[in-house]
Design an enzyme around this catalytic site. Structure first.
Site, PDB file in Angstrom:
ATOM      1  N   HIS A 279     -24.633  70.493   6.690  1.00  0.00           N
ATOM      2  CA  HIS A 279     -24.444  69.364   6.020  1.00  0.00           C
ATOM      3  C   HIS A 279     -24.859  67.961   5.977  1.00  0.00           C
ATOM      4  O   HIS A 279     -26.413  67.691   4.986  1.00  0.00           O
ATOM      5  CB  HIS A 279     -23.624  68.599   5.423  1.00  0.00           C
ATOM      6  CG  HIS A 279     -21.863  69.321   5.383  1.00  0.00           C
ATOM      7  ND1 HIS A 279     -21.839  69.983   4.503  1.00  0.00           N
ATOM      8  CD2 HIS A 279     -20.636  70.042   6.318  1.00  0.00           C
ATOM      9  CE1 HIS A 279     -20.917  71.161   5.051  1.00  0.00           C
ATOM     10  NE2 HIS A 279     -20.546  71.033   6.178  1.00  0.00           N
ATOM     11  N   ASP A 330     -19.862  78.168   3.527  1.00  0.00           N
ATOM     12  CA  ASP A 330     -18.874  76.964   4.087  1.00  0.00           C
ATOM     13  C   ASP A 330     -17.564  77.032   3.671  1.00  0.00           C
ATOM     14  O   ASP A 330     -17.077  77.983   4.275  1.00  0.00           O
ATOM     15  CB  ASP A 330     -19.281  75.713   3.506  1.00  0.00           C
ATOM     16  CG  ASP A 330     -18.810  74.996   4.065  1.00  0.00           C
ATOM     17  OD1 ASP A 330     -17.863  74.908   5.321  1.00  0.00           O
ATOM     18  OD2 ASP A 330     -19.184  73.396   3.964  1.00  0.00           O
TER      19      ASP A 330
END
Ligand code: ZN
Length: 466
Positions: A279, A330
């Protein structure tokens, strides 16, 4: 063509230097490319011909397999202000029900979905380790081993990253009851890793690494102990970490450590090219430049980040600073690298109110730039020899449908743009090879019917136990 053939001829293939004509790919029994020859005038006897253009398979650098079972189940307003943290509450409720059997069935189907989308490697960031009551299974690595088995059976390459999750928040806050299935200290986590390596030793398609979950879930001391122990036994192996995904996380870090997360990490640890920072959404300009310089890869998961309302990664500044990127699925809300690259660029377009933001002077075609960057950074994050059609790398690639509306009647130089930005009809991914084996053939995995039935049975069981 059968799976044991060791060479394949393609009229068009995307090599490190770009599209080339008349390419002969040759690989050995270990699944390693031995020769890649363009402008091959004669096709050797008994060499099969690919049915369409060939591009390298994409590494998926961030996956939580169990979350596949909850994709689409959190798309309603759970409270007055629904956000990442309320989503996490739903995820905790879900995780309480997972068993080794259901995890194995979910992961197996998920990895087949990944292969069918053209992901040929996955990095599994796995933090559910213990039984529902928080006690370790007799074999501490039991759940991790289910994932290794699922990847092996599906044919996808795996970088397995057991996660250290120790605390409930910055400043070594006590963990919550809902987190009990995740918890270890560094010694126990390293024990789990060596137990796993004994049960399932590393191979050409299996690599181990480690994942401190986040700066929330480890302390400075525990991260140091983990890295010291890990680097002694596993020098140069991948280290993945969630960082700066949410503003609230940045604020809590500032409160406790008096520094922003990325800055704090860089001030206290030697981050290098073996690291993947997942991220890294909320970085200021100096953090962006400093982290890019380390050679670490930014693990971007645009569809999940959009789904969770994380924020926008400073992609233009990051690439400008020479940073590496790769993409991951993810939360599994979307299992498609084309969609990840598309949304990565579209987010920047919306933020900058411009088009083709992530193109460069060197590579003006934005899809080509992002695809190449995600191959290179993704390969770095896997710690495996993948990410291109070149001797020494794993024989991982996608054969495209040459008649697909995304690419039909286009020139090779336009194909990646069509692939990434065109969303028309069924997938253009026709065949997929991983480790030299044609695992997906004419859009079907050899075991998908059984895998899907088992996946549905696992979902039904989970729904009944809620
Ligand atoms: Zn994650």
């Amino acid at each position: 063509m059968n799976a044991s053939s060791m060479s394949l001829f393609a009229r068009d293939a995307y090599l490190p230097e770009g599209w080339r004509r008349n390419v002969l790919l040759e690989w050995d029994a270990s699944g390693t490319l031995r020769a890649v020859t363009a402008d091959q005038i004669e096709v050797p006897e008994n060499t099969a011909r690919a049915s369409g253009p060939i591009v390298p398979g994409m590494p998926n650098l961030h996956s939580h397999a169990f979350q596949r079972a909850m994709a689409g189940l959190t798309e309603y307003r759970a409270c007055a202000s629904d956000n990442f943290w309320s989503w996490r509450e739903l995820m905790y409720r879900h995780v309480a029900q997972i068993t080794p059997e259901s995890l194995g069935a979910i992961a197996y189907w998920l990895y087949i979905e990944m292969l069918k989308a053209g992901y040929t490697s996955v990095c599994e960031f796995h933090y559910v380790h213990h039984a529902p009551d928080g006690h370790p299974y007799p074999l501490a690595c039991a759940l991790s081993e289910c994932l290794v088995e699922a990847a092996h059976a599906s044919g996808i390459g795996l970088t397995m990253l057991p996660v250290l999750y120790q605390y409930g928040g910055f400043g070594a806050q006590p963990p919550r009851t809902e987190q009990r299935r995740f918890l270890n200290d560094p010694g126990h986590l390293l024990h789990l890793l060596s137990e796993l390596n004994r049960a399932r030793p590393e191979t050409r398609s299996l690599r181990y690494g480690i994942a401190p979950h986040s700066l929330r879930a480890v302390s400075r001391d525990s991260l140091q102990v983990l890295l010291d122990g890990f680097n002694a036994d596993w020098p140069g192996a991948p280290v993945h970490l969630h960082i700066a995904e949410q503003r609230a996380e940045v604020d809590a870090c500032l409160d406790i450590y008096r520094a922003r997360p990325v800055q704090w990490l860089l001030d206290h640890f030697s981050v290098d090219s073996h690291w993947c920072l997942v991220h890294a959404t909320h970085m200021d300009a100096s953090e962006t430049r400093a982290l890019a310089k380390t050679g670490a890869c930014a693990g971007l998961c645009p569809t999940t980040e959009a789904n969770l309302g994380d924020g926008l990664f400073p992609a233009a500044a990051w690439l400008e600073a020479g940073g590496y990127i790769g993409v991951g699925s993810d939360s599994q809300i979307c299992v498609d690298w084309r969609a990840e690259l598309r949304l990565l660029e579209y987010g920047q377009r919306l933020g900058h109110q411009q088009r083709n933001v992530l193109a460069s002077a060197h590579t003006p075609e934005v899809a080509d730039r992002l695809y190449r960057a995600a191959l290179e950074g993704g390969a770095r994050a896997t710690g495996r020899q993948v990410g291109g059609l070149a001797p020494g790398l794993c024989a991982d690639w996608i054969v495209l449908d040459p008649d697909h509306p995304c690419i039909a009647e286009r020139t090779p130089q336009q194909w990646l743009s069509g692939l990434v930005f065109g969303e028309h009809g069924a997938t253009p991914v026709q065949d997929v090879y991983a480790g030299g084996v044609r695992i997906v053939e004419n859009r079907r995995h050899r075991d998908e019917t059984r895998a899907y039935a088992n996946y549905r049975a696992a979902l039904a069981e989970l729904a009944a136990s809620q």
